[in-house]
Motif scaffolding. Structure first.
Motif, short mmCIF file in Angstrom:
data_model
loop_
_atom_site.label_atom_id
_atom_site.label_comp_id
_atom_site.label_asym_id
_atom_site.label_seq_id
_atom_site.Cartn_x
_atom_site.Cartn_y
_atom_site.Cartn_z
N TYR A 46 8.36 12.89 -20.96
CA TYR A 46 7.22 12.83 -20.06
C TYR A 46 6.54 11.46 -20.19
O TYR A 46 6.18 11.05 -21.29
N PHE A 49 1.53 11.30 -15.22
CA PHE A 49 1.45 12.06 -13.98
C PHE A 49 0.76 11.24 -12.90
O PHE A 49 0.06 10.26 -13.18
N PHE A 50 0.98 11.65 -11.66
CA PHE A 50 0.33 11.04 -10.50
C PHE A 50 -0.29 12.17 -9.68
O PHE A 50 0.39 13.14 -9.35
N SER A 57 2.49 15.04 -9.46
CA SER A 57 3.84 14.64 -9.86
C SER A 57 3.90 14.29 -11.34
O SER A 57 2.95 13.71 -11.88
N HIS A 59 6.07 11.99 -14.02
CA HIS A 59 7.01 10.88 -14.15
C HIS A 59 7.85 11.14 -15.40
O HIS A 59 7.31 11.25 -16.50
N GLY A 61 11.05 9.92 -17.80
CA GLY A 61 11.95 8.85 -18.16
C GLY A 61 13.13 9.36 -18.99
O GLY A 61 13.13 10.51 -19.46
N SER A 68 14.24 6.30 -14.13
CA SER A 68 13.29 7.41 -14.26
C SER A 68 13.15 8.15 -12.94
O SER A 68 13.57 7.67 -11.88
N LEU A 70 10.78 11.30 -10.56
CA LEU A 70 9.49 11.92 -10.26
C LEU A 70 9.76 13.33 -9.76
O LEU A 70 10.57 13.51 -8.84
N ARG A 72 7.77 16.31 -7.98
CA ARG A 72 6.49 16.47 -7.28
C ARG A 72 6.34 17.91 -6.81
O ARG A 72 7.23 18.46 -6.17
N ASP A 129 13.83 9.80 -7.09
CA ASP A 129 13.76 8.61 -7.92
C ASP A 129 12.32 8.10 -7.99
O ASP A 129 11.58 8.19 -7.01
N PHE A 130 11.95 7.57 -9.14
CA PHE A 130 10.65 6.91 -9.27
C PHE A 130 10.77 5.50 -8.72
O PHE A 130 11.73 4.78 -9.03
N GLU A 132 9.00 1.76 -8.31
CA GLU A 132 7.97 0.86 -8.82
C GLU A 132 7.17 0.27 -7.66
O GLU A 132 7.70 0.01 -6.58
#
Length: 461
Positions: A46, A49-50, A57, A59, A61, A68, A70, A72, A129-130, A132
């Motif tokens: 872990y 979070f968002f 969500s 995040h 890794g 990494s 996500l 949601r 996918d996360f 950036e």
């Protein structure tokens, strides 16, 4: 200004908070779920979070072994609970369609599922996918140390920087404007595997109505629409039901009259402002705005457009509006404070700059042979026409249940009557006003008594 129903909003917040506690308690199980789905071989961890308006969500890794991800979840309460699965499915289908038909940067979805397929039965989810990037709204807003402060467009952003950003967004919006469907509603693949409008439109506006005003969910549309005028007449009916059902909507007799007039006048204005009635209709995202876009602040490259949950095939004229979000916040922020002149002074230069970017995108597209030869007038011209005719404001009123009264009185009322608009209504509507005033006053009294009682209970706990 229309206020939320604080009781409905508190109920929604309480439902959401209880669910968030359950989600946080299940953090380890969620990480294990993602690890298993992505073959992380136990490396899942872990990372944070968002939190958005409608989703939360995690995040996840993998110690550098793979990119990494996500996961949601749609938040109950802030999304009407019965619609969470519908909302998630609509977004997954929309992203799949856009990835197939445009070059817009979008998240890659690994998998998605409904409540029964989710870890700990937490609810419908999307595993992607996360990506950036910094939120574009953060990049464009005036810096402040107050995290709770409203977003204000940074006047120090230079035109060259804005042009780089607008050129990209204009291209994406131009691509979306070319996606057409024969009906108004949500898209998915039909039984033959072709993309089609298969469900009713689930919009940002309808979700706000139910979760923030106490609107009866069973009074909303259940199927796609065949024409734009049918859609707008449905909206007009919703606005009148809203007036009758939100208990704290009107503060006094004059406010009841003001709101009743604006809602009946909206219906009367449909023939004036409705265009391309029988379609084809175009894909439109209610929530497309800078807070749902990511940017690489060094290269100024847009890295992703996010949150397509309230995207549908909609009346074509929505796509022909210049973006409402060019100042980061909607025009209602200014209208609520009777600052229309200030809004226009700030908005029009940004709109013209965006339209010049759109013209550049159109020229580039035409030179590459993309688009139909019959694509006349161009989207930039259609946007100018929407603004100059006032159709922009009619469309905005149709999409924003909580702001339509202010929009009507500031931008759509033609001032031809001498009695605050009553002469524009027939005798039946005037009789409705006489009936409605005491009903709304009694509703407000009951609402305030319940609100006071709840506050007293909370204070005593």
């Amino acid at each position: 200004m229309t206020f939320y129903d604080e009781i409905a909003e508190a109920n929604a917040d309480n439902e959401c908070r209880a669910w968030v506690r359950k989600l946080l308690d299940a953090k380890a199980q969620v990480v294990a779920f993602v690890d298993a789905r992505l073959d992380g071989r136990g490396a899942g961890e872990y990372l944070g979070f968002f939190k958005g308006s409608f989703n939360l969500s995690f995040h996840i890794g993998f110690g550098g072994q793979r990119p990494s991800a996500l996961i949601r979840f749609a938040k109950p309460g802030h999304t009407h609970s019965a619609w969470r699965a519908e909302k998630v499915a609509n977004e997954v289908h929309t992203i799949a369609y856009l990835r197939q038909h445009t070059t817009i940067p979008l998240p890659h979805i690994h998998c998605w599922g409904l409540t029964e397929e989710s870890p700990e039965q937490l609810g419908p989810f999307i595993l992607m996918d996360f990506i950036e990037g910094t939120r574009l709204s953060t990049f464009l807003m005036q810096p402040t140390e107050d995290e709770e402060a409203d977003m204000v467009f940074n006047p120090d952003i230079d035109d060259e920087t804005l042009d780089v950003i607008y050129d990209q967004l204009a291209d994406y919006i131009l691509q979306i404007s070319r996606l057409e469907f024969p009906l108004i509603g949500a898209i998915s693949k039909n039984s033959s595997g072709a993309w089609a409008v298969t469900e009713r439109p689930l919009t940002y506006d309808t979700n706000e109505l139910v979760t923030a005003t106490g609107y009866p969910a069973d009074q909303l549309p259940t199927a796609p629409f065949n024409t734009s005028s049918d859609f707008f007449h449905s909206v007009a009916r919703q606005r009148l039901v809203h007036l009758n059902t939100q208990r704290n909507l009107a503060k006094d007799e004059a406010d009841v009259q003001r709101r009743l007039i604006s809602r009946h006048r909206f219906k009367q204005l449909i023939p004036k402002y409705c265009i391309d009635d029988t379609g084809p209709f175009k894909m439109f995202c209610d929530d497309l705005r800078p807070s749902n876009m990511l940017i690489d602040t060094k290269s100024l490259r847009i890295t992703a457009l996010l949150d397509f949950e309230f995207t549908n095939s909609m009346p074509t004229q929505f796509v022909y509006d210049p973006p409402w979000w060019l100042l980061l916040r909607g025009p209602d922020v200014w209208l609520n404070d009777d600052r229309m002149d200030e809004f226009l002074e700030l908005y029009v230069p940004r709109m013209e700059q965006f339209l010049r970017a759109l013209e550049r995108a159109e020229e580039k597209s035409a030179a590459a042979g993309v688009g139909s030869p019959e694509e006349q007038p161009r989207l930039s011209s259609r946007m100018r026409d929407s603004w100059n005719t006032g159709r922009f404001w009619f469309n905005y009123a149709a999409r924003t249940c909580l702001d339509m009264d202010d929009v009507y009185w500031h931008a759509l009322h033609d001032g031809e009557s001498t009695d605050d608009g009553l002469s524009l209504l027939d005798e039946e509507v005037r009789a409705e006003l006489e009936r409605l005033v005491p009903v709304k006053m009694e509703q407000r009294k009951a609402y305030e008594e319940e609100l006071d009682s709840r506050f007293a209970e909370e204070q005593s706990e």
